[in-house]
Design an enzyme around this catalytic site. Sequence first.
Site, PDB file in Angstrom:
ATOM      1  N   GLY A  59     -67.877 -23.527  71.875  1.00 57.20           N
ATOM      2  CA  GLY A  59     -68.414 -24.589  71.036  1.00 57.20           C
ATOM      3  C   GLY A  59     -67.631 -25.883  71.136  1.00 57.20           C
ATOM      4  O   GLY A  59     -67.858 -26.802  70.366  1.00 57.20           O
ATOM      5  N   CYS A  60     -66.702 -25.957  72.066  1.00 54.21           N
ATOM      6  CA  CYS A  60     -65.899 -27.166  72.234  1.00 54.21           C
ATOM      7  C   CYS A  60     -66.237 -27.815  73.574  1.00 54.21           C
ATOM      8  O   CYS A  60     -66.576 -27.135  74.535  1.00 54.21           O
ATOM      9  CB  CYS A  60     -64.415 -26.832  72.188  1.00 54.21           C
ATOM     10  SG  CYS A  60     -63.892 -26.115  70.623  1.00 54.21           S
ATOM     11  N   GLU A  61     -66.131 -29.145  73.614  1.00 54.12           N
ATOM     12  CA  GLU A  61     -66.398 -29.916  74.830  1.00 54.12           C
ATOM     13  C   GLU A  61     -65.433 -29.532  75.952  1.00 54.12           C
ATOM     14  O   GLU A  61     -65.804 -29.404  77.099  1.00 54.12           O
ATOM     15  CB  GLU A  61     -66.217 -31.400  74.513  1.00 54.12           C
ATOM     16  CG  GLU A  61     -67.374 -32.252  74.897  1.00 54.12           C
ATOM     17  CD  GLU A  61     -67.164 -33.677  74.410  1.00 54.12           C
ATOM     18  OE1 GLU A  61     -66.281 -34.376  74.920  1.00 54.12           O
ATOM     19  OE2 GLU A  61     -67.923 -34.081  73.518  1.00 54.12           O
ATOM     20  N   VAL A  64     -60.377 -24.917  74.954  1.00 53.81           N
ATOM     21  CA  VAL A  64     -59.394 -24.971  73.878  1.00 53.81           C
ATOM     22  C   VAL A  64     -59.031 -23.545  73.457  1.00 53.81           C
ATOM     23  O   VAL A  64     -59.885 -22.670  73.427  1.00 53.81           O
ATOM     24  CB  VAL A  64     -59.891 -25.822  72.683  1.00 53.81           C
ATOM     25  CG1 VAL A  64     -61.123 -25.252  72.049  1.00 53.81           C
ATOM     26  CG2 VAL A  64     -58.811 -26.028  71.654  1.00 53.81           C
TER      27      VAL A  64
END
Length: 148
Positions: A59-61, A64
């Site tokens: 869910g992160c660009e 991470v």
Amino acid sequence: MTSLYAPHPFGDLITADGLKQKFSAFTQWEDRYRQLILTGKQLPPLAPELKTAEIELSGCENRVWLGHQKKADGSLHFYGDSEGRIVRGLLAVLLTAVEGQQPDALLHQDPLTLFDELGLRNQLSASRSAGLHALAEAVINAARQAQD
């Protein structure tokens, strides 16, 4: 006592009050953005062996990682890294907000409050906001796990 994985200065040498003081000097978003990147540069890189699939967030660009470890006193030590400069800054602010807290305390507060106090959350793109929420969920899940 178990030694801490990936020690960092956030929540100890770099505090929420210190960040509030630093960020309050900036009125322009570009200045806050630069300060966010500088803050992220203070996050030591995570050792490759700690960058496991179990702590990688979706869910992160950018890629991470956010892991945690329960300390002897029951408080939580969080550690992480990201490939993106801005996400590293967001992660550093999050670590400042949550590092060393007891699971009960983490479950009774919004881990993202500090972002509002620094004037950061309302300026993020939709995808970065989604990533930030994924980080907050990981903190809450860690606190729930630590209670079991």
